[in-house]
Design a protein around this motif. Structure first.
Motif, PDB file in Angstrom:
ATOM      1  N   GLU A  11      29.138  -7.051  -4.207  1.00  0.00           N
ATOM      2  CA  GLU A  11      30.040  -6.137  -3.509  1.00  0.00           C
ATOM      3  C   GLU A  11      29.698  -6.054  -2.034  1.00  0.00           C
ATOM      4  O   GLU A  11      30.567  -6.066  -1.182  1.00  0.00           O
ATOM      5  N   GLU A  28      44.527   0.565   4.146  1.00  0.00           N
ATOM      6  CA  GLU A  28      45.036  -0.477   3.264  1.00  0.00           C
ATOM      7  C   GLU A  28      46.556  -0.417   3.239  1.00  0.00           C
ATOM      8  O   GLU A  28      47.142   0.630   3.008  1.00  0.00           O
ATOM      9  N   TYR A  31      49.257  -2.516  -0.914  1.00  0.00           N
ATOM     10  CA  TYR A  31      48.617  -2.430  -2.228  1.00  0.00           C
ATOM     11  C   TYR A  31      49.661  -2.651  -3.328  1.00  0.00           C
ATOM     12  O   TYR A  31      50.768  -2.134  -3.269  1.00  0.00           O
ATOM     13  N   ARG A  40      38.316  -4.421  -3.006  1.00  0.00           N
ATOM     14  CA  ARG A  40      38.582  -3.032  -2.612  1.00  0.00           C
ATOM     15  C   ARG A  40      37.338  -2.163  -2.839  1.00  0.00           C
ATOM     16  O   ARG A  40      36.947  -1.374  -1.987  1.00  0.00           O
ATOM     17  N   ASP A  41      36.732  -2.312  -4.030  1.00  0.00           N
ATOM     18  CA  ASP A  41      35.532  -1.529  -4.357  1.00  0.00           C
ATOM     19  C   ASP A  41      34.396  -1.851  -3.394  1.00  0.00           C
ATOM     20  O   ASP A  41      33.651  -0.958  -2.970  1.00  0.00           O
ATOM     21  N   GLU A  44      35.048  -0.085  -0.043  1.00  0.00           N
ATOM     22  CA  GLU A  44      34.776   1.355  -0.140  1.00  0.00           C
ATOM     23  C   GLU A  44      33.283   1.635  -0.237  1.00  0.00           C
ATOM     24  O   GLU A  44      32.779   2.577   0.380  1.00  0.00           O
ATOM     25  N   ALA A  49      33.275   5.493   1.922  1.00  0.00           N
ATOM     26  CA  ALA A  49      34.437   6.380   1.812  1.00  0.00           C
ATOM     27  C   ALA A  49      35.564   5.605   1.134  1.00  0.00           C
ATOM     28  O   ALA A  49      35.456   4.395   0.926  1.00  0.00           O
ATOM     29  N   GLU A  50      36.636   6.318   0.845  1.00  0.00           N
ATOM     30  CA  GLU A  50      37.796   5.662   0.257  1.00  0.00           C
ATOM     31  C   GLU A  50      38.662   5.039   1.343  1.00  0.00           C
ATOM     32  O   GLU A  50      38.667   5.494   2.492  1.00  0.00           O
ATOM     33  N   LEU A  51      39.398   4.003   0.971  1.00  0.00           N
ATOM     34  CA  LEU A  51      40.395   3.429   1.868  1.00  0.00           C
ATOM     35  C   LEU A  51      41.470   4.471   2.138  1.00  0.00           C
ATOM     36  O   LEU A  51      41.787   5.268   1.258  1.00  0.00           O
ATOM     37  N   ASP A  53      45.514   5.255   3.118  1.00  0.00           N
ATOM     38  CA  ASP A  53      46.754   4.546   2.804  1.00  0.00           C
ATOM     39  C   ASP A  53      47.667   4.416   4.017  1.00  0.00           C
ATOM     40  O   ASP A  53      47.313   4.801   5.130  1.00  0.00           O
TER      41      ASP A  53
END
Length: 142
Positions: A11, A28, A31, A40-41, A44, A49-51, A53
């Motif tokens: 990763e 992102e 998607y 993606r994982d 992140e 943090a999260e992507l 949108d």
């Protein structure tokens, strides 16, 4: 090496190839159910943090743009992706590899990027089914 350690290394290396570092804001776009979840994982995990949108309303450091040949006008999408991008930001254009459904010809990428004022700096195998093309805006001298 344990399976978990091997997975974490895999990763990290995926995200590292994209230049993703902790604290970056990565948006992102595009998607769909065919995107590479491992990539993606990895992103992140690397950024911590999260992507965000397509509706994110602030400046971003990196745009991950999943693009397939049937998605429409690449020039328009690249132009839209530039709007939230930081001055030093970059766009990773992720397209299906040659021979896969939705493959985008390199000449089409070059034409759309050039028309949008972007330069291609490198291309990589971003994931099992996806190629990545790094696009950047030329630096403006002040």
């Amino acid at each position: 090496m344990s399976a978990t350690a091997g997975q974490a290394q895999s990763e990290r290396s995926l995200a590292e190839r994209l230049g993703i570092k902790p604290g970056l804001v990565v948006q992102e776009i595009g998607y769909d159910d065919d995107v590479d979840e491992e990539l993606r994982d990895s992103v992140e995990a690397a950024m911590g943090a999260e992507l965000v949108d397509e509706d994110y309303g602030d400046v971003v450091d990196v745009v991950l743009l999943w693009w397939r040949e049937e998605d429409g006008d690449l020039f328009d999408e690249l132009t839209n992706a530039l709007v939230p991008l930081d001055d030093a930001g970059r766009i990773w254009l992720l397209t299906p590899k040659a021979g896969r459904d939705g493959h985008v010809e390199p000449s089409d990428i070059d034409e759309a990027a050039t028309s949008a004022g972007l330069s291609q700096t490198k291309s990589i195998s971003a994931a099992k089914e996806w190629s990545g093309t790094l696009l950047v805006a030329p630096k403006i001298r002040k």
